[in-house]
Write an enzyme that holds these catalytic residues in place. Structure first.
Site, PDB file in Angstrom:
ATOM      1  N   HIS A  43      -6.238  -5.140  10.817  1.00  0.00           N
ATOM      2  CA  HIS A  43      -5.928  -4.027  10.319  1.00  0.00           C
ATOM      3  C   HIS A  43      -6.662  -2.607   9.880  1.00  0.00           C
ATOM      4  O   HIS A  43      -6.374  -1.885  10.978  1.00  0.00           O
ATOM      5  CB  HIS A  43      -4.978  -4.475   9.329  1.00  0.00           C
ATOM      6  CG  HIS A  43      -3.901  -2.648   8.939  1.00  0.00           C
ATOM      7  ND1 HIS A  43      -3.217  -3.134   9.076  1.00  0.00           N
ATOM      8  CD2 HIS A  43      -4.120  -1.737   8.181  1.00  0.00           C
ATOM      9  CE1 HIS A  43      -1.807  -1.315   8.928  1.00  0.00           C
ATOM     10  NE2 HIS A  43      -2.933  -0.688   8.333  1.00  0.00           N
ATOM     11  N   GLU A  44      -7.534  -2.517   9.172  1.00  0.00           N
ATOM     12  CA  GLU A  44      -7.823  -1.549   9.022  1.00  0.00           C
ATOM     13  C   GLU A  44      -8.783  -1.004   9.888  1.00  0.00           C
ATOM     14  O   GLU A  44      -9.135  -0.097  10.308  1.00  0.00           O
ATOM     15  CB  GLU A  44      -8.462  -1.354   8.189  1.00  0.00           C
ATOM     16  CG  GLU A  44      -8.540  -1.514   6.416  1.00  0.00           C
ATOM     17  CD  GLU A  44      -6.741  -0.576   6.210  1.00  0.00           C
ATOM     18  OE1 GLU A  44      -7.541   0.559   6.959  1.00  0.00           O
ATOM     19  OE2 GLU A  44      -6.148  -0.834   5.842  1.00  0.00           O
ATOM     20  N   HIS A  82      -7.024   0.085  12.968  1.00  0.00           N
ATOM     21  CA  HIS A  82      -6.833   2.252  12.820  1.00  0.00           C
ATOM     22  C   HIS A  82      -8.116   3.016  12.993  1.00  0.00           C
ATOM     23  O   HIS A  82      -8.535   3.916  14.063  1.00  0.00           O
ATOM     24  CB  HIS A  82      -6.796   2.899  10.851  1.00  0.00           C
ATOM     25  CG  HIS A  82      -5.617   2.401  10.259  1.00  0.00           C
ATOM     26  ND1 HIS A  82      -4.580   2.809  10.937  1.00  0.00           N
ATOM     27  CD2 HIS A  82      -4.344   1.712   9.449  1.00  0.00           C
ATOM     28  CE1 HIS A  82      -4.013   3.032  10.580  1.00  0.00           C
ATOM     29  NE2 HIS A  82      -3.802   1.922   9.301  1.00  0.00           N
ATOM     30  N   GLU A  84       0.957   2.594  11.981  1.00  0.00           N
ATOM     31  CA  GLU A  84       0.381   1.854  10.042  1.00  0.00           C
ATOM     32  C   GLU A  84       1.243  -0.241  11.358  1.00  0.00           C
ATOM     33  O   GLU A  84       0.207  -0.479  11.872  1.00  0.00           O
ATOM     34  CB  GLU A  84       1.787   1.894   9.780  1.00  0.00           C
ATOM     35  CG  GLU A  84       0.596   2.518   8.317  1.00  0.00           C
ATOM     36  CD  GLU A  84      -0.890   2.478   7.987  1.00  0.00           C
ATOM     37  OE1 GLU A  84      -1.167   0.794   7.910  1.00  0.00           O
ATOM     38  OE2 GLU A  84      -1.614   3.198   7.393  1.00  0.00           O
TER      39      GLU A  84
END
Length: 257
Positions: free
Chosen positions: A130-131, A134, A189
């Site tokens: 997920h990070e 980004h 997100e």
């Protein structure tokens, strides 16, 4: 002691939680918050500033040694993923009890001990996915640029002829506040969630690890754990809803019942 709000993941930028140390002084921060010129930072400057600020953070926080059990576990988990989307990644563990992790535009990924203590290996991969999403989606870079361009920190580059290496430790610490204080929209997100799901699926991992990681955070945030966990998801879509979204997608893909 001055603290930095970490940027990252569902692990998010939430006031008072999952904080790493820096030594930026109030006077420097006050100066940086003042209005400045309209100069625009380049992508390369943001990446370089990220890199230098992470070095400063690493020097001010308890980084797990190369032979530490946490480092050995993390290295094993990410052994197949030293480069993603053409971006070389570097991983370290902060031996801090908070439940968090973050990634920055230069490819630095930092995972907190508290997160590793409650997540399985696949769940940690889901969170890091997920990070990293980004970063790959340029959310981290764009948020940093936006934040930095709104502050007087851009004057630091002009005053040092653009040489980031000449910035003082206090200035780097102040820069880290901006770099790690970025906030993402709910749409960003969701896109990062999708990136993590696709990453897990593509590499043969259990996509349900993304759902269960959210469910663990949701459970702990409502389980009397206080700010360390509850604030993690305060600026993001509800963890339980995100978990259900993953479960629904996995069913459509035939990866879950």
């Amino acid at each position: 002691m001055k603290y930095i709000t970490s940027l990252f993941f569902m692990l998010a930028v939430a006031s008072g939680v999952s904080r790493a140390q820096s030594d930026s002084s109030p006077s420097v921060m006050q100066a940086l918050m003042q209005a400045a010129t309209s100069a625009t930072l380049s992508d390369a400057q943001v990446v370089e500033l990220s890199r230098e600020s992470i070095k400063e953070m690493d020097a001010k926080n308890p980084v797990a040694a190369a032979n530490d059990s946490y480092t050995l576990r993390l290295n094993k988990i990410v052994s197949r993923h030293q480069t993603i989307g053409g971006l070389p990644l570097n991983y370290k563990v902060y031996k801090v009890p908070d439940v968090n992790a973050f990634a920055t535009a230069d490819g630095s990924v930092r995972v907190f001990k508290g997160l590793m203590d409650i997540m399985t290996d696949d769940e940690l991969l889901a969170i890091m996915g997920h990070e990293i999403g980004h970063v790959i989606n340029h959310d981290s870079r764009d948020a940093m640029k936006s934040s930095l361009n709104r502050s007087a920190i851009r004057n630091l580059f002009g005053s040092t002829s653009g040489a980031i290496g000449k910035l003082s430790r206090s200035q780097l610490g102040a820069a880290a506040d901006y770099l790690l204080g970025a906030k993402f929209s709910r749409n960003q997100e969701t896109e990062a969630d999708d990136y993590s799901y696709d990453f897990l699926k593509k590499n043969g991992y259990n996509v349900m690890a993304l759902a269960t990681s959210f469910e663990k955070l949701a459970k702990q945030s409502g389980g009397g754990q206080g700010g360390k966990v509850a604030a993690i998801v305060s600026t993001h879509p509800d963890s339980a809803s995100r978990a259900q979204r993953v479960r629904d997608r996995a069913k459509r893909d035939g990866l879950a019942r």
